[in-house]
Design a protein around this motif. Structure first.
Motif, PDB file in Angstrom:
ATOM      1  N   ARG A   1       2.582  42.988 -12.367  1.00  0.00           N
ATOM      2  CA  ARG A   1       1.761  43.463 -11.215  1.00  0.00           C
ATOM      3  C   ARG A   1       0.691  43.975 -11.692  1.00  0.00           C
ATOM      4  NH1 ARG A   1       5.176  40.780  -9.035  1.00  0.00           N
ATOM      5  NH2 ARG A   1       6.528  41.577  -7.339  1.00  0.00           N
ATOM      6  N   ASP A   2      -0.032  43.013 -12.792  1.00  0.00           N
ATOM      7  CA  ASP A   2      -1.595  43.586 -13.543  1.00  0.00           C
ATOM      8  C   ASP A   2      -2.511  42.807 -12.758  1.00  0.00           C
ATOM      9  OD1 ASP A   2      -3.595  43.885 -15.065  1.00  0.00           O
ATOM     10  OD2 ASP A   2      -2.534  43.069 -17.085  1.00  0.00           O
ATOM     11  N   LEU A   3      -3.095  43.706 -11.594  1.00  0.00           N
ATOM     12  CA  LEU A   3      -3.843  43.661 -10.770  1.00  0.00           C
ATOM     13  C   LEU A   3      -5.282  43.228 -11.502  1.00  0.00           C
ATOM     14  CD1 LEU A   3      -2.957  46.152  -7.984  1.00  0.00           C
ATOM     15  CD2 LEU A   3      -2.525  43.853  -8.036  1.00  0.00           C
ATOM     16  N   ALA A   4      -5.513  43.945 -12.184  1.00  0.00           N
ATOM     17  CA  ALA A   4      -7.010  43.892 -12.734  1.00  0.00           C
ATOM     18  C   ALA A   4      -7.030  42.691 -13.662  1.00  0.00           C
ATOM     19  CB  ALA A   4      -7.429  44.828 -13.992  1.00  0.00           C
ATOM     20  N   ALA A   5      -5.928  41.757 -14.187  1.00  0.00           N
ATOM     21  CA  ALA A   5      -6.221  40.821 -14.720  1.00  0.00           C
ATOM     22  C   ALA A   5      -5.970  39.520 -13.982  1.00  0.00           C
ATOM     23  CB  ALA A   5      -4.753  40.711 -15.682  1.00  0.00           C
ATOM     24  N   CYS A   6      -5.298  39.773 -12.647  1.00  0.00           N
ATOM     25  CA  CYS A   6      -5.316  38.742 -11.847  1.00  0.00           C
ATOM     26  C   CYS A   6      -6.599  38.531 -11.171  1.00  0.00           C
ATOM     27  CB  CYS A   6      -4.162  38.999 -10.786  1.00  0.00           C
ATOM     28  SG  CYS A   6      -4.001  37.842  -9.661  1.00  0.00           S
TER      29      CYS A   6
ATOM     30  N   GLU B   1     -12.011  45.886  -3.455  1.00  0.00           N
ATOM     31  CA  GLU B   1     -12.612  46.947  -2.693  1.00  0.00           C
ATOM     32  C   GLU B   1     -13.392  48.325  -3.585  1.00  0.00           C
ATOM     33  OE1 GLU B   1     -12.182  49.575   1.199  1.00  0.00           O
ATOM     34  OE2 GLU B   1     -11.389  47.494   1.254  1.00  0.00           O
ATOM     35  N   LYS B   2     -12.145  48.626  -4.373  1.00  0.00           N
ATOM     36  CA  LYS B   2     -12.627  49.978  -5.002  1.00  0.00           C
ATOM     37  C   LYS B   2     -13.599  49.440  -5.906  1.00  0.00           C
ATOM     38  CE  LYS B   2      -8.160  52.178  -4.651  1.00  0.00           C
ATOM     39  NZ  LYS B   2      -7.102  52.637  -5.490  1.00  0.00           N
ATOM     40  N   GLN B   3     -13.598  48.293  -6.576  1.00  0.00           N
ATOM     41  CA  GLN B   3     -14.612  47.838  -7.716  1.00  0.00           C
ATOM     42  C   GLN B   3     -15.809  47.388  -6.991  1.00  0.00           C
ATOM     43  OE1 GLN B   3     -12.700  44.971 -10.315  1.00  0.00           O
ATOM     44  NE2 GLN B   3     -11.243  46.531 -11.113  1.00  0.00           N
ATOM     45  N   GLY B   4     -15.992  47.536  -5.835  1.00  0.00           N
ATOM     46  CA  GLY B   4     -17.122  47.032  -4.769  1.00  0.00           C
ATOM     47  C   GLY B   4     -17.212  45.525  -4.939  1.00  0.00           C
ATOM     48  N   LEU B   5     -16.519  44.675  -5.129  1.00  0.00           N
ATOM     49  CA  LEU B   5     -16.472  43.195  -5.028  1.00  0.00           C
ATOM     50  C   LEU B   5     -16.523  42.851  -3.619  1.00  0.00           C
ATOM     51  CD1 LEU B   5     -14.232  42.153  -7.864  1.00  0.00           C
ATOM     52  CD2 LEU B   5     -16.662  42.285  -8.021  1.00  0.00           C
ATOM     53  N   ASP B   6     -17.228  41.906  -3.279  1.00  0.00           N
ATOM     54  CA  ASP B   6     -17.283  41.525  -1.832  1.00  0.00           C
ATOM     55  C   ASP B   6     -16.276  39.957  -1.928  1.00  0.00           C
ATOM     56  OD1 ASP B   6     -17.851  40.588   0.692  1.00  0.00           O
ATOM     57  OD2 ASP B   6     -19.620  39.549   0.306  1.00  0.00           O
ATOM     58  N   CYS B   7     -15.117  40.489  -1.599  1.00  0.00           N
ATOM     59  CA  CYS B   7     -13.923  39.244  -1.611  1.00  0.00           C
ATOM     60  C   CYS B   7     -12.599  39.738  -1.030  1.00  0.00           C
ATOM     61  CB  CYS B   7     -13.675  38.824  -2.969  1.00  0.00           C
ATOM     62  SG  CYS B   7     -12.897  40.206  -3.988  1.00  0.00           S
ATOM     63  N   ALA B   8     -11.915  38.882  -0.355  1.00  0.00           N
ATOM     64  CA  ALA B   8     -10.827  39.201   0.260  1.00  0.00           C
ATOM     65  C   ALA B   8      -9.689  38.154  -0.194  1.00  0.00           C
ATOM     66  CB  ALA B   8     -11.012  38.712   1.782  1.00  0.00           C
ATOM     67  N   PHE B   9      -8.695  38.838   0.144  1.00  0.00           N
ATOM     68  CA  PHE B   9      -7.257  38.035  -0.410  1.00  0.00           C
ATOM     69  C   PHE B   9      -6.217  37.979   0.805  1.00  0.00           C
ATOM     70  CE2 PHE B   9      -8.885  39.868  -4.321  1.00  0.00           C
ATOM     71  CZ  PHE B   9      -8.993  38.689  -5.116  1.00  0.00           C
ATOM     72  N   SER B  10      -5.663  36.764   0.987  1.00  0.00           N
ATOM     73  CA  SER B  10      -4.626  36.539   1.950  1.00  0.00           C
ATOM     74  C   SER B  10      -3.542  35.937   1.262  1.00  0.00           C
ATOM     75  CB  SER B  10      -5.381  35.528   2.964  1.00  0.00           C
ATOM     76  OG  SER B  10      -4.379  35.375   3.973  1.00  0.00           O
TER      77      SER B  10
END
Length: 106
Positions: free
Chosen positions: A80-85, A21-30
């Motif tokens: 917990r490398d969120l950017a890489a994931c 969301e911070k990066q402006g991507l239109d995606c969701a995770f569950s």
């Protein structure tokens, strides 16, 4: 994202969603447990497996033909490398879309 119990994946998926969301991507995770991937796969573009259930990769891929299924590398998950994931997930989705455009699936 799926893991063995669902809790670890829940925390990771929540943080991934915030980053996207911070990066402006239109995606969701569950998140959930690995056994439910077949039940929810139509709702998502890719399935991410936590490293602890990576041994189930081949089974999940057989159950979800044509759907990107990716094991998150241990280093990414542990740190917990969120950017890489997030990069891993989006690149696999892009690769799948490219392959479909060429007439074959990964």
């Amino acid at each position: 994202m799926v893991c063995a119990s669902g809790y670890t994946a829940f925390l990771f998926a929540k943080k991934l969603g915030t980053l996207a969301e911070k990066q402006g991507l239109d995606c969701a995770f569950s998140s959930g447990v690995v056994g439910i991937a077949r039940n929810v796969e139509q709702q998502y573009d890719a399935i991410l497996l936590a490293p602890q259930v990576g041994y189930q990769l081949e089974r999940v891929m057989r159950e979800l033909p044509g759907k990107p299924v990716v094991v998150i590398p241990k280093e990414i998950f542990a740190h917990r490398d969120l950017a890489a994931c997030l990069q891993l997930a989006t690149s696999e989705i892009d690769r799948m879309r490219h392959n479909r455009a060429k007439g074959w699936l990964i």
